[in-house]
Design a protein around this motif. Sequence first.
Motif, PDB file in Angstrom:
ATOM      1  N   ALA A  29     -55.564  -2.178 -13.211  1.00  0.00           N
ATOM      2  CA  ALA A  29     -55.025  -2.963 -14.325  1.00  0.00           C
ATOM      3  C   ALA A  29     -53.956  -2.207 -15.097  1.00  0.00           C
ATOM      4  O   ALA A  29     -53.419  -2.731 -16.077  1.00  0.00           O
ATOM      5  N   GLY A  30     -53.635  -1.001 -14.689  1.00  0.00           N
ATOM      6  CA  GLY A  30     -52.600  -0.232 -15.372  1.00  0.00           C
ATOM      7  C   GLY A  30     -53.109   0.582 -16.547  1.00  0.00           C
ATOM      8  O   GLY A  30     -52.314   1.211 -17.252  1.00  0.00           O
ATOM      9  N   ARG A  31     -54.406   0.601 -16.759  1.00  0.00           N
ATOM     10  CA  ARG A  31     -54.969   1.376 -17.865  1.00  0.00           C
ATOM     11  C   ARG A  31     -55.076   2.848 -17.465  1.00  0.00           C
ATOM     12  O   ARG A  31     -55.448   3.162 -16.336  1.00  0.00           O
ATOM     13  N   THR A  32     -54.754   3.721 -18.386  1.00  0.00           N
ATOM     14  CA  THR A  32     -54.840   5.161 -18.139  1.00  0.00           C
ATOM     15  C   THR A  32     -56.302   5.593 -18.165  1.00  0.00           C
ATOM     16  O   THR A  32     -57.029   5.324 -19.126  1.00  0.00           O
ATOM     17  N   ILE A  33     -56.728   6.230 -17.089  1.00  0.00           N
ATOM     18  CA  ILE A  33     -58.125   6.665 -16.991  1.00  0.00           C
ATOM     19  C   ILE A  33     -58.254   8.187 -16.890  1.00  0.00           C
ATOM     20  O   ILE A  33     -59.369   8.704 -16.832  1.00  0.00           O
ATOM     21  N   GLY A  34     -57.133   8.896 -16.855  1.00  0.00           N
ATOM     22  CA  GLY A  34     -57.205  10.351 -16.761  1.00  0.00           C
ATOM     23  C   GLY A  34     -55.833  10.939 -16.497  1.00  0.00           C
ATOM     24  O   GLY A  34     -54.799  10.294 -16.709  1.00  0.00           O
ATOM     25  N   MET A  35     -55.826  12.168 -15.994  1.00  0.00           N
ATOM     26  CA  MET A  35     -54.580  12.875 -15.750  1.00  0.00           C
ATOM     27  C   MET A  35     -54.698  13.685 -14.475  1.00  0.00           C
ATOM     28  O   MET A  35     -55.763  14.228 -14.158  1.00  0.00           O
ATOM     29  N   MET A  36     -53.607  13.738 -13.714  1.00  0.00           N
ATOM     30  CA  MET A  36     -53.510  14.569 -12.520  1.00  0.00           C
ATOM     31  C   MET A  36     -52.513  15.689 -12.805  1.00  0.00           C
ATOM     32  O   MET A  36     -51.386  15.437 -13.208  1.00  0.00           O
ATOM     33  N   LEU A  37     -52.946  16.919 -12.596  1.00  0.00           N
ATOM     34  CA  LEU A  37     -52.111  18.089 -12.868  1.00  0.00           C
ATOM     35  C   LEU A  37     -51.886  18.829 -11.554  1.00  0.00           C
ATOM     36  O   LEU A  37     -52.847  19.240 -10.898  1.00  0.00           O
ATOM     37  N   ALA A  38     -50.617  18.968 -11.148  1.00  0.00           N
ATOM     38  CA  ALA A  38     -50.244  19.715  -9.945  1.00  0.00           C
ATOM     39  C   ALA A  38     -49.385  20.908 -10.344  1.00  0.00           C
ATOM     40  O   ALA A  38     -48.512  20.778 -11.208  1.00  0.00           O
ATOM     41  N   PHE A  39     -49.640  22.051  -9.729  1.00  0.00           N
ATOM     42  CA  PHE A  39     -48.896  23.257 -10.087  1.00  0.00           C
ATOM     43  C   PHE A  39     -48.802  24.176  -8.881  1.00  0.00           C
ATOM     44  O   PHE A  39     -49.624  24.111  -7.969  1.00  0.00           O
ATOM     45  N   ARG A  40     -47.743  25.002  -8.868  1.00  0.00           N
ATOM     46  CA  ARG A  40     -47.517  25.916  -7.758  1.00  0.00           C
ATOM     47  C   ARG A  40     -47.030  27.262  -8.267  1.00  0.00           C
ATOM     48  O   ARG A  40     -46.393  27.340  -9.317  1.00  0.00           O
ATOM     49  N   ASP A  41     -47.335  28.288  -7.502  1.00  0.00           N
ATOM     50  CA  ASP A  41     -46.881  29.645  -7.807  1.00  0.00           C
ATOM     51  C   ASP A  41     -45.415  29.771  -7.381  1.00  0.00           C
ATOM     52  O   ASP A  41     -45.066  29.548  -6.222  1.00  0.00           O
ATOM     53  N   ILE A  42     -44.539  30.122  -8.329  1.00  0.00           N
ATOM     54  CA  ILE A  42     -43.109  30.229  -8.022  1.00  0.00           C
ATOM     55  C   ILE A  42     -42.644  31.685  -8.070  1.00  0.00           C
ATOM     56  O   ILE A  42     -41.455  31.947  -8.265  1.00  0.00           O
ATOM     57  N   SER A  43     -43.587  32.606  -7.890  1.00  0.00           N
ATOM     58  CA  SER A  43     -43.205  34.025  -7.919  1.00  0.00           C
ATOM     59  C   SER A  43     -42.190  34.335  -6.831  1.00  0.00           C
ATOM     60  O   SER A  43     -41.165  34.983  -7.078  1.00  0.00           O
ATOM     61  N   ASP A  44     -42.463  33.865  -5.603  1.00  0.00           N
ATOM     62  CA  ASP A  44     -41.534  34.138  -4.500  1.00  0.00           C
ATOM     63  C   ASP A  44     -40.187  33.475  -4.746  1.00  0.00           C
ATOM     64  O   ASP A  44     -39.133  34.059  -4.455  1.00  0.00           O
ATOM     65  N   ALA A  45     -40.212  32.227  -5.256  1.00  0.00           N
ATOM     66  CA  ALA A  45     -38.950  31.529  -5.513  1.00  0.00           C
ATOM     67  C   ALA A  45     -38.128  32.260  -6.565  1.00  0.00           C
ATOM     68  O   ALA A  45     -36.905  32.399  -6.429  1.00  0.00           O
TER      69      ALA A  45
END
Length: 786
Positions: A381-397
């Motif tokens: 229904a388009g209601r917000t039910i939570g959050m997705m958090l994605a992250f990466r190590d950028i030390s090499d970059a």
Amino acid sequence: MAITTGAPDRLEWQALPRRAQLYVVVVITAGVSALIAFFPREWPPVVMFAALVSASCLTSIWKVNLPIPLASGSTLSVSYAADLTALLLLGPRYAMLVALAGAWTQCTFNVKRSYPLYRTTFSVAAEAITMAVTGAAYTALGGRVAPLDFEAIAGPLVGAIAAYFFVNTGLVATAIALSTGQSLPKIWREDFLWSGASFIVAGSAGAGAAVVIARGQHWMAFLTMMPVYLVYRTYSTFIGRLDDERRHVEETRRLHGETVAALLQARQSEQALGDENERLGVMLRSIGDGVIASDLDGTVLLMNNAAEALTGWRRDEALGQPLAAVFQNVDPDTRKRCVYAFPALPASCDGSGTRRSSVLVARDLTERPIEECAAPLRDGAGRTIGMMLAFRDISDALRVQEERARTGRLDSLGLLAGGIAHDFNNILMAIMGNISMARATRPQAAVAAKALAEAEQACVRARQITWQLLTFSKGGVPVKKTIAIARVLEEAAAIALRGSSVTGAFELSPNLWPIEADEAQLVQVFTNLLINAQQAMPNGGVVTVRAENIFELTSKSQHALQVEAGPYVRVSIADQGIGIPKDHLPRIFDPYFSTKQRGTGLGLATTYSIIKNHGGLIGVDSQPGRGTTMEVQFRASAVSADRDSRALVVASGTSRPRVLVMDDEASVRTLAANMLEFLGYDAEIVDNGSAAVDRFKRAAGSKHPFDAVILDLVVPGDMGARETISQLAGIDPAVRAVVVSGYAQDAAVSSYRDYGFVAAMNKPYTLQELQATLETIITGPTCRIH
């Protein structure tokens, strides 16, 4: 009572099976034969006959459709009562006509679908056969016409009723079995046997009506119609219930089928959902980015393997914990804690989420730079039910980005260094050449000779600095040849460690592969590395030099340098010094970066540039207090050391050799002419390539052509050495030309023979170097400079 058959699902004659068609033909033929045999020979009583025919037709309309799987259905009527009444009152012949009239009426009126002709004919023929057998049974059992009591006809009546029931139902059941391919006993037992009782009731009522009429009590015959009508209503109710039950069974089967299909679909959907969850789980476990999902309260609901490794939290420990406790990140500049505001997140970002860079603080307090993206989780229904958090190590970059930026700085500084070296070399050429001339003309014992020698040595050291700048610049192309690296290491160690308290320990593998390299530049590389090792041990110590053959199975990169798979010679120089601080390691190859008070900061920068131009690799491993190990790799060569097989050209005769000099700098031209005159050559000078071609062409047509040509590599606004040599070779293919470079080690210098030159010199050059070069290509002079 009578039963007539309906056609199969498809009523066309062609649709009937072959055996069913044959059966229909046989029944029709037998029925016609029975009709002919029993057809009356005289007129019946008109009123009685008409009344019985009317009764038969009326009771034929009182019919019900049997629950048989046929398109037009099979009908059951109570006309048998009228047929049996006619048999008892008028006899078998007139009874057959009455029965046939009832059968035709039953097939024609009040039907679900119009019967085809063969079906009506079959029903009438089956009725004729039935009445013939019934009449024969009645007569054979002693039945007589117009009986006055029941006792006289009890036996014949039962026989007639039984004959009618079995013959009529058997003919119809056989037709249905042959048309549908079903079992005859099964059809007769399930669809017709239950109607036997109604045959008895209706037959008895018909017999009662015949006895009453035979006694002359005609109006009482109408009372006997009540049981017949009751049988019809009973049939109608029973068949209706059977039909309702059949529809209920069909509906139940349909609902059962739909339920089974729905359950199957639900199970398939559940299986598909399980497979999808498994795929998502595998994907989350296999991707390199960390993923954490939480609800609106910030409670961790999901966590993959990468997130475990980056945060230091195990999944079973993190689930149910607040996100702020598991995922702790700070701003890289302000060091303030980064916190997500859940109520504001859905309104402040689209489906792609919000991105930012921060520093992740793991559970063990280690820090690493990350790039993160937070996006809201929404339901259908388009209601917000939570959050997705994605992250990466950028030390090499970041490390690669920093190395690329450092490489860009080195390239810019190299371009600047090359320009400075070019200008400085021209100035140094005039200084160094004139000092060489002055030394050559002064007695060795003179006081000024010592000062000139020291000045010349200073110029040599200055030249070495410019060569370092040239090597560091982008144009520093090495003059490669096949060499043995062991000899280079020994020479570099002798230069770097002479007079110091540091000793060298060599661990060189036997049969080291040769390499393609510029020997002078490699001596400079290892000298710089050994000097750094010696300076790192002010109180003395041992520097270990190791060399071995290796084979890289895959490509490898360090410090923005990359080598492909293949054979290499690896050299490592390990000291026992103070080591290099961790924060200094990324900058040790930057120009003019040095931690030593007397260091210039060009040693490792030049070393890096030389290794880069050789297609090699350099690595550093250092810890404060434990020493430093520098590791260098050069690709191995499959050929042995080069040998110059060119024969020296020795001039003959007593005339002085002629040399043409082309240089854009007036001071360099004048100095070169003076040096050549001093060495015993006739010199002519020009300032550009066009003039050199013109002068060479005129001399070639004279008696005194030029024995050698000295060409400057770069002449602004005119032809340089590369362009000039091609035109000179067109005039004289045997031209002996020397290329001179004061800018950088160009490919025309490193591979001069490929461009048509016979020798190469670098500015600034001394009188001795000029003499040695000319002696290799033309007749030697009358004196030698020491």
